[in-house]
Design a protein around this motif. Structure first.
Motif, PDB file in Angstrom:
ATOM      1  N   THR A 126      23.749  42.293  48.430  1.00 41.16           N
ATOM      2  CA  THR A 126      23.002  42.383  49.674  1.00 41.16           C
ATOM      3  C   THR A 126      21.650  43.058  49.489  1.00 41.16           C
ATOM      4  O   THR A 126      21.405  43.752  48.498  1.00 41.16           O
ATOM      5  CB  THR A 126      23.818  43.158  50.734  1.00 41.16           C
ATOM      6  OG1 THR A 126      24.157  44.434  50.213  1.00 41.16           O
ATOM      7  CG2 THR A 126      25.083  42.400  51.124  1.00 41.16           C
ATOM      8  N   HIS A 127      20.786  42.857  50.460  1.00 38.26           N
ATOM      9  CA  HIS A 127      19.418  43.368  50.428  1.00 38.26           C
ATOM     10  C   HIS A 127      19.382  44.874  50.197  1.00 38.26           C
ATOM     11  O   HIS A 127      18.550  45.374  49.432  1.00 38.26           O
ATOM     12  CB  HIS A 127      18.730  42.997  51.749  1.00 38.26           C
ATOM     13  CG  HIS A 127      17.316  43.421  51.839  1.00 38.26           C
ATOM     14  ND1 HIS A 127      16.927  44.604  52.426  1.00 38.26           N
ATOM     15  CD2 HIS A 127      16.176  42.821  51.417  1.00 38.26           C
ATOM     16  CE1 HIS A 127      15.620  44.711  52.365  1.00 38.26           C
ATOM     17  NE2 HIS A 127      15.141  43.647  51.765  1.00 38.26           N
ATOM     18  N   ASP A 128      20.286  45.606  50.829  1.00 34.72           N
ATOM     19  CA  ASP A 128      20.281  47.060  50.696  1.00 34.72           C
ATOM     20  C   ASP A 128      20.730  47.533  49.321  1.00 34.72           C
ATOM     21  O   ASP A 128      20.598  48.713  49.006  1.00 34.72           O
ATOM     22  CB  ASP A 128      21.141  47.709  51.788  1.00 34.72           C
ATOM     23  CG  ASP A 128      22.550  47.166  51.841  1.00 34.72           C
ATOM     24  OD1 ASP A 128      22.717  45.939  51.978  1.00 34.72           O
ATOM     25  OD2 ASP A 128      23.492  47.965  51.747  1.00 34.72           O
TER      26      ASP A 128
ATOM     27  N   TRP B  91       9.974  42.176  42.991  1.00 32.29           N
ATOM     28  CA  TRP B  91      10.531  41.291  44.025  1.00 32.29           C
ATOM     29  C   TRP B  91       9.438  40.893  45.022  1.00 32.29           C
ATOM     30  O   TRP B  91       9.269  39.720  45.332  1.00 32.29           O
ATOM     31  CB  TRP B  91      11.682  42.014  44.731  1.00 32.29           C
ATOM     32  CG  TRP B  91      12.322  41.260  45.845  1.00 32.29           C
ATOM     33  CD1 TRP B  91      11.987  41.308  47.167  1.00 32.29           C
ATOM     34  CD2 TRP B  91      13.403  40.332  45.750  1.00 32.29           C
ATOM     35  NE1 TRP B  91      12.803  40.480  47.890  1.00 32.29           N
ATOM     36  CE2 TRP B  91      13.680  39.874  47.052  1.00 32.29           C
ATOM     37  CE3 TRP B  91      14.176  39.864  44.690  1.00 32.29           C
ATOM     38  CZ2 TRP B  91      14.691  38.959  47.325  1.00 32.29           C
ATOM     39  CZ3 TRP B  91      15.184  38.954  44.961  1.00 32.29           C
ATOM     40  CH2 TRP B  91      15.438  38.502  46.264  1.00 32.29           C
TER      41      TRP B  91
ATOM     42  N   VAL C 265      16.032  36.511  54.318  1.00 33.40           N
ATOM     43  CA  VAL C 265      17.080  37.075  53.469  1.00 33.40           C
ATOM     44  C   VAL C 265      18.280  37.284  54.372  1.00 33.40           C
ATOM     45  O   VAL C 265      18.240  38.097  55.299  1.00 33.40           O
ATOM     46  CB  VAL C 265      16.668  38.417  52.831  1.00 33.40           C
ATOM     47  CG1 VAL C 265      17.825  39.023  52.055  1.00 33.40           C
ATOM     48  CG2 VAL C 265      15.456  38.235  51.928  1.00 33.40           C
TER      49      VAL C 265
ATOM     50  N   ASN D 189      22.050  38.607  55.075  1.00 28.55           N
ATOM     51  CA  ASN D 189      22.863  39.710  54.574  1.00 28.55           C
ATOM     52  C   ASN D 189      24.277  39.523  55.105  1.00 28.55           C
ATOM     53  O   ASN D 189      24.519  39.762  56.286  1.00 28.55           O
ATOM     54  CB  ASN D 189      22.277  41.046  55.042  1.00 28.55           C
ATOM     55  CG  ASN D 189      22.052  42.017  53.920  1.00 28.55           C
ATOM     56  OD1 ASN D 189      21.677  41.628  52.826  1.00 28.55           O
ATOM     57  ND2 ASN D 189      22.280  43.276  54.184  1.00 28.55           N
TER      58      ASN D 189
ATOM     59  N   VAL E 286      22.125  38.448  46.507  1.00 33.16           N
ATOM     60  CA  VAL E 286      20.982  38.492  47.401  1.00 33.16           C
ATOM     61  C   VAL E 286      19.953  37.446  46.979  1.00 33.16           C
ATOM     62  O   VAL E 286      19.708  37.236  45.790  1.00 33.16           O
ATOM     63  CB  VAL E 286      20.356  39.913  47.462  1.00 33.16           C
ATOM     64  CG1 VAL E 286      19.697  40.302  46.162  1.00 33.16           C
ATOM     65  CG2 VAL E 286      19.379  40.025  48.622  1.00 33.16           C
TER      66      VAL E 286
ATOM     67  N   GLN F 185      16.222  35.377  48.600  1.00 30.74           N
ATOM     68  CA  GLN F 185      15.242  35.146  49.654  1.00 30.74           C
ATOM     69  C   GLN F 185      14.916  33.665  49.692  1.00 30.74           C
ATOM     70  O   GLN F 185      14.647  33.054  48.661  1.00 30.74           O
ATOM     71  CB  GLN F 185      13.963  35.938  49.408  1.00 30.74           C
ATOM     72  CG  GLN F 185      12.937  35.723  50.507  1.00 30.74           C
ATOM     73  CD  GLN F 185      11.686  36.531  50.298  1.00 30.74           C
ATOM     74  OE1 GLN F 185      11.146  36.563  49.197  1.00 30.74           O
ATOM     75  NE2 GLN F 185      11.226  37.183  51.333  1.00 30.74           N
TER      76      GLN F 185
END
Length: 149
Positions: A59-61, A71, A95, A97, A106, A108
């Motif tokens: 995930t993004h986080d 990135w 993106v 999640n 992850v 984009q």
């Protein structure tokens, strides 16, 4: 049929890791030691590119802070290239999640957009706040949950 999400912590087979390793076919448009960009196999529009980090994170986080500059630079370069190559008026950058994230890596989406492409309502109906107090309470809840690392 695959679900349109993978739960957090999924151990599902990661096709994007296979692409990064060269074990799965992809039409690559960008490869560095940190990120890989390739055409989406089921594009919304021709020129739809996916950008993934070489390291597996779901995930993004979870994107490592030391990857952020690479990135962002790759994302911006791909956005400009996709727009130029497709004659697009702009691009949609998304993106997902967990929800709508069908691959547990992850990524984009860089999607070329044209003013007349029919996606004006693509992200679904908008939901207004009941009133200003509802908006203020929602903002307060987000502020309370916010932690900068």
């Amino acid at each position: 049929m695959a679900p349109d999400y993978t739960p957090r912590g999924s151990r599902a087979r990661c096709v994007f890791c296979a692409v990064v390793a060269g074990a799965a076919p992809a039409h690559e448009v960008l490869r560095t030691d940190r990120v890989v960009g390739f055409l989406d196999r089921n594009p919304l529009f021709h020129g739809h590119v996916l950008l993934v980090p070489v390291v597996h994170v779901q995930t993004h986080d979870e994107i490592p802070a030391d990857l952020a500059t690479d990135w962002l630079a790759a994302s911006q370069a791909l956005q400009r290239a996709v727009e130029q190559a497709t004659g697009a008026d702009g691009a949609l950058l998304i993106v997902n999640n967990v929800v709508s994230q069908s691959v547990p890596h992850v990524h984009q989406h860089v999607i070329p957009r044209h003013r007349d492409d029919g996606l004006s309502r693509w992200l679904g109906p908008r939901r207004r706040y009941r009133d200003d107090a509802h908006a203020a309470a929602t903002a307060a809840a987000v502020r309370a949950a916010l932690t900068l690392r």
